[in-house]
Motif scaffolding. Structure first.
Motif, PDB file in Angstrom:
ATOM      1  N   ILE A   8     -34.358  41.174  -9.060  1.00 38.81           N
ATOM      2  CA  ILE A   8     -33.497  40.016  -9.343  1.00 38.81           C
ATOM      3  C   ILE A   8     -32.400  39.968  -8.286  1.00 38.81           C
ATOM      4  O   ILE A   8     -31.550  40.861  -8.223  1.00 38.81           O
ATOM      5  N   GLY A   9     -32.427  38.959  -7.434  1.00 35.29           N
ATOM      6  CA  GLY A   9     -31.450  38.820  -6.345  1.00 35.29           C
ATOM      7  C   GLY A   9     -32.098  39.187  -5.029  1.00 35.29           C
ATOM      8  O   GLY A   9     -32.373  40.370  -4.758  1.00 35.29           O
ATOM      9  N   THR A  10     -32.361  38.175  -4.212  1.00 37.18           N
ATOM     10  CA  THR A  10     -33.050  38.426  -2.938  1.00 37.18           C
ATOM     11  C   THR A  10     -32.136  38.114  -1.758  1.00 37.18           C
ATOM     12  O   THR A  10     -32.537  37.489  -0.782  1.00 37.18           O
ATOM     13  N   GLY A  11     -30.865  38.523  -1.891  1.00 38.01           N
ATOM     14  CA  GLY A  11     -29.929  38.366  -0.778  1.00 38.01           C
ATOM     15  C   GLY A  11     -30.064  39.536   0.182  1.00 38.01           C
ATOM     16  O   GLY A  11     -31.160  40.066   0.396  1.00 38.01           O
ATOM     17  N   ILE A  13     -29.082  42.870   0.248  1.00 38.06           N
ATOM     18  CA  ILE A  13     -29.636  44.174  -0.156  1.00 38.06           C
ATOM     19  C   ILE A  13     -30.931  44.000  -0.940  1.00 38.06           C
ATOM     20  O   ILE A  13     -31.800  44.867  -0.884  1.00 38.06           O
ATOM     21  N   GLY A  14     -31.084  42.884  -1.659  1.00 38.00           N
ATOM     22  CA  GLY A  14     -32.340  42.622  -2.355  1.00 38.00           C
ATOM     23  C   GLY A  14     -33.498  42.634  -1.364  1.00 38.00           C
ATOM     24  O   GLY A  14     -34.534  43.272  -1.592  1.00 38.00           O
ATOM     25  N   SER A  34     -36.695  37.036  -8.356  1.00 40.19           N
ATOM     26  CA  SER A  34     -36.015  35.797  -8.718  1.00 40.19           C
ATOM     27  C   SER A  34     -34.698  35.744  -7.963  1.00 40.19           C
ATOM     28  O   SER A  34     -34.147  36.773  -7.555  1.00 40.19           O
ATOM     29  N   ASP A  35     -34.238  34.526  -7.758  1.00 37.97           N
ATOM     30  CA  ASP A  35     -32.925  34.313  -7.160  1.00 37.97           C
ATOM     31  C   ASP A  35     -32.479  32.926  -7.604  1.00 37.97           C
ATOM     32  O   ASP A  35     -33.316  32.044  -7.790  1.00 37.97           O
ATOM     33  N   THR A  73     -30.278  43.273  -7.926  1.00 36.16           N
ATOM     34  CA  THR A  73     -29.594  43.241  -6.620  1.00 36.16           C
ATOM     35  C   THR A  73     -28.902  41.891  -6.428  1.00 36.16           C
ATOM     36  O   THR A  73     -28.701  41.434  -5.311  1.00 36.16           O
ATOM     37  N   HIS A  79     -24.660  41.729 -13.000  1.00 32.99           N
ATOM     38  CA  HIS A  79     -25.333  43.011 -13.227  1.00 32.99           C
ATOM     39  C   HIS A  79     -25.433  43.389 -14.705  1.00 32.99           C
ATOM     40  O   HIS A  79     -26.472  43.860 -15.163  1.00 32.99           O
ATOM     41  N   PRO A  98     -21.413  47.358  -8.558  1.00 32.77           N
ATOM     42  CA  PRO A  98     -20.991  48.117  -9.731  1.00 32.77           C
ATOM     43  C   PRO A  98     -21.907  47.811 -10.900  1.00 32.77           C
ATOM     44  O   PRO A  98     -22.481  46.730 -10.975  1.00 32.77           O
TER      45      PRO A  98
HETATM   46  P1  NAI Z   1     -25.994  38.699  -1.364  1.00 39.83           P
HETATM   47  O1  NAI Z   1     -25.013  37.627  -1.683  1.00 39.83           O
HETATM   48  O2  NAI Z   1     -26.586  38.777  -0.015  1.00 39.83           O
HETATM   49  O3  NAI Z   1     -27.182  38.619  -2.364  1.00 39.83           O
HETATM   50  C1  NAI Z   1     -26.984  38.367  -3.711  1.00 39.83           C
HETATM   51  C2  NAI Z   1     -28.104  37.522  -4.166  1.00 39.83           C
HETATM   52  O4  NAI Z   1     -28.069  37.395  -5.556  1.00 39.83           O
HETATM   53  C3  NAI Z   1     -28.041  36.147  -3.604  1.00 39.83           C
HETATM   54  O5  NAI Z   1     -29.243  35.845  -2.975  1.00 39.83           O
HETATM   55  C4  NAI Z   1     -27.813  35.295  -4.809  1.00 39.83           C
HETATM   56  O6  NAI Z   1     -28.396  34.027  -4.692  1.00 39.83           O
HETATM   57  C5  NAI Z   1     -28.439  36.124  -5.882  1.00 39.83           C
HETATM   58  N1  NAI Z   1     -28.006  35.855  -7.192  1.00 39.83           N
HETATM   59  C6  NAI Z   1     -26.781  35.676  -7.614  1.00 39.83           C
HETATM   60  N2  NAI Z   1     -26.772  35.441  -8.910  1.00 39.83           N
HETATM   61  C7  NAI Z   1     -28.033  35.504  -9.299  1.00 39.83           C
HETATM   62  C8  NAI Z   1     -28.666  35.358 -10.539  1.00 39.83           C
HETATM   63  N3  NAI Z   1     -28.005  35.087 -11.634  1.00 39.83           N
HETATM   64  N4  NAI Z   1     -29.990  35.493 -10.594  1.00 39.83           N
HETATM   65  C9  NAI Z   1     -30.657  35.766  -9.515  1.00 39.83           C
HETATM   66  N5  NAI Z   1     -30.113  35.913  -8.296  1.00 39.83           N
HETATM   67  C10 NAI Z   1     -28.818  35.785  -8.205  1.00 39.83           C
HETATM   68  O7  NAI Z   1     -25.288  40.038  -1.764  1.00 39.83           O
HETATM   69  P2  NAI Z   1     -25.673  41.497  -1.368  1.00 39.83           P
HETATM   70  O8  NAI Z   1     -24.848  41.964  -0.239  1.00 39.83           O
HETATM   71  O9  NAI Z   1     -27.133  41.610  -1.266  1.00 39.83           O
HETATM   72  O10 NAI Z   1     -25.164  42.264  -2.630  1.00 39.83           O
HETATM   73  C11 NAI Z   1     -25.902  42.197  -3.803  1.00 39.83           C
HETATM   74  C12 NAI Z   1     -25.483  43.338  -4.667  1.00 39.83           C
HETATM   75  O11 NAI Z   1     -25.764  44.534  -4.026  1.00 39.83           O
HETATM   76  C13 NAI Z   1     -24.030  43.344  -4.969  1.00 39.83           C
HETATM   77  O12 NAI Z   1     -23.853  43.672  -6.304  1.00 39.83           O
HETATM   78  C14 NAI Z   1     -23.473  44.401  -4.077  1.00 39.83           C
HETATM   79  O13 NAI Z   1     -22.358  45.018  -4.677  1.00 39.83           O
HETATM   80  C15 NAI Z   1     -24.628  45.323  -3.927  1.00 39.83           C
HETATM   81  N6  NAI Z   1     -24.657  45.969  -2.663  1.00 39.83           N
HETATM   82  C16 NAI Z   1     -24.782  47.310  -2.616  1.00 39.83           C
HETATM   83  C17 NAI Z   1     -24.773  47.967  -1.442  1.00 39.83           C
HETATM   84  C18 NAI Z   1     -24.860  49.430  -1.418  1.00 39.83           C
HETATM   85  O14 NAI Z   1     -24.510  50.040  -0.420  1.00 39.83           O
HETATM   86  N7  NAI Z   1     -25.341  50.029  -2.480  1.00 39.83           N
HETATM   87  C19 NAI Z   1     -24.669  47.274  -0.186  1.00 39.83           C
HETATM   88  C20 NAI Z   1     -24.590  45.851  -0.343  1.00 39.83           C
HETATM   89  C21 NAI Z   1     -24.588  45.248  -1.554  1.00 39.83           C
END
Ligand code: NAI
Ligand code: NAD
Ligand code: ISE
Length: 336
Positions: A8-11, A13-14, A34-35, A73, A79, A98
């Protein structure tokens, strides 16, 4: 056996996690994603070069009979909802950090998991899987620098998006230190204060940057963490432990040293994806292996909760400027 994953979430890190589960790791296959941006999800699958079912709603990923385990993701505020849904469906879930935006949210997850009766949640705290942090911990636990007295840490990002605000320095960025420093010192936080130096001109009205977070632990260790998310020069994670008999420092990522144009230099990484690339591989392979073996062992919902209890105190300290207590209840036997 191949573990069928729903993401869930293909940004950013997804996509990284889909790529590694599909192309690098063993024993899993991404079968559903899904995203909220459905076209973005489809484009991500094409870019990575795999086929999977695309759902418009994350809850349909959780419910899909084809999905054995879930990766969350999506953005931080989503989350809690998806992790609770996975627990309700009885499916193992790897949730990026988190675990939830508040300790109360994490507690709801802990309570749901205990009620289910078996660990289902692993939080995406990857630093305990990083070889540098592991080596640092080994030096400390072997007693090579004596008892730790002080830690000096820094978490620097070159830049962050416009929607990144002052509170996110705690809930989205410092949350890594809140977890890894508990693990490293085998201690818990007692109190915290946040101080704001002069702000960088590279920030905006809704983000005070940098920030300095000062902790005292229950054993009396003093920890200072600089969070500087518009540091401009690179992605830089520092951790220095001052002990009674010496100092131990987190190793720098390996880089070729160059002599060129009258300069001696080594490159600094600029992206978390590269800095912790091996740690993400190891944490997710561990999740896949543990789910397949029927017993999760990685960072738990309790670890997510403990980090969030400290994060809540940091948020309070950002507002008050005072030293705020961190009150973590005793760990339930379920997590021993
Ligand atoms: P991002 O903004 O690139 O990706 C987030 C994705 O989630 C987006 O594609 C967005 O459209 C989607 N999204 C948002 N709400 C949604 C929903 N209700 N249903 C489905 N998709 C949804 O963000 P990024 O950088 O990928 O971060 C995502 C998560 O990963 C965050 O919670 C961040 O804290 C975590 N993260 C962890 C890292 C680590 O080192 N462990 C590094 C970067 C991010
Ligand atoms: P991102 O914004 O690139 O991706 C988030 C994606 O989630 C977006 O594609 C967004 O459309 C999607 N999304 C948001 N709400 C959704 C929902 N309800 N259902 C489905 N999709 C939804 O962010 P990111 O950098 O990939 O970060 C994602 C998460 O990963 C964050 O929670 C972040 O804290 C965490 N993260 C962790 C690390 C780490 O080092 N462990 C690194 C980066 C990000
Ligand atoms: C991002 O979500 C991460 O988790 C990175 O590891 C961190 O350095 C960055 O500040 C966060 O935004």
């Amino acid at each position: 056996m191949t573990l069928k994953l729903g993401v869930i979430g293909t940004g950013a890190i997804g996509q990284e996690h889909i790529r590694r589960c599909s192309k690098v790791l063993q024993g899993a296959q991404v079968v559903a994603v899904s995203d909220i941006n459905v076209d973005g999800a489809k484009a991500a699958l094409t870019r990575i070069g795999i086929e999977a079912e695309v759902f418009a709603n994350g809850h349909d990923v959780v419910k899909s009979p084809n999905v054995d385990a879930v990766l969350v993701t999506s953005w931080d505020p989503t989350h809690e909802e998806f992790t609770l849904a996975a627990i309700e469906a009885g499916k193992p879930v790897f949730c990026e950090k988190p675990l939830a935006l508040s300790a109360a949210g994490c507690r709801r997850i802990v309570d749901a998991e205990i009620k289910f009766g078996k660990r289902l949640v692993q939080v995406g705290f990857m630093r305990p899987y990083d070889s540098g942090y592991r080596a640092l911990k080994e030096v400390i636990t072997k007693g090579e620098i004596g008892e730790p007295l002080m830690l000096h840490c820094a978490h620097r990002n070159p830049t962050v998006p416009e929607n990144y605000t002052t509170d996110m320095a705690i809930t989205n960025t410092l949350i890594h230190e809140l977890d890894v420093l508990r693990w490293l010192t085998e201690d818990d936080y007692k109190s915290v204060q946040v101080v704001f130096p002069r702000s960088t001109s590279k920030t905006h009205a809704k983000l005070r940057d940098p920030q300095v977070v000062l902790f005292e632990t229950r054993k009396g260790i003093r920890i200072d963490v600089e969070i500087f998310v518009n540091c401009a020069y690179g992605y830089d994670i520092q951790c220095e432990v001052v002990g009674e008999e010496g100092i131990a420092k987190l190793p720098e990522p390996s880089a070729v040293q160059m002599r060129k144009e009258a300069k001696l230099s080594t490159a600094i990484l600029t992206d978390w994806k590269d800095r912790f690339i091996d740690a993400y591989d190891v944490e997710l392979q561990a999740f896949i292996n543990d789910v397949t073996a029927g017993k999760l062992t990685g960072p738990s919902a309790w670890d997510g909760y403990a980090a969030s209890v400290a994060a809540d105190a940091c948020l309070k300290a950002q507002e008050s400027g005072a030293i705020e207590p961190v009150e973590l209840p005793p760990r339930p036997a379920f997590y021993n």
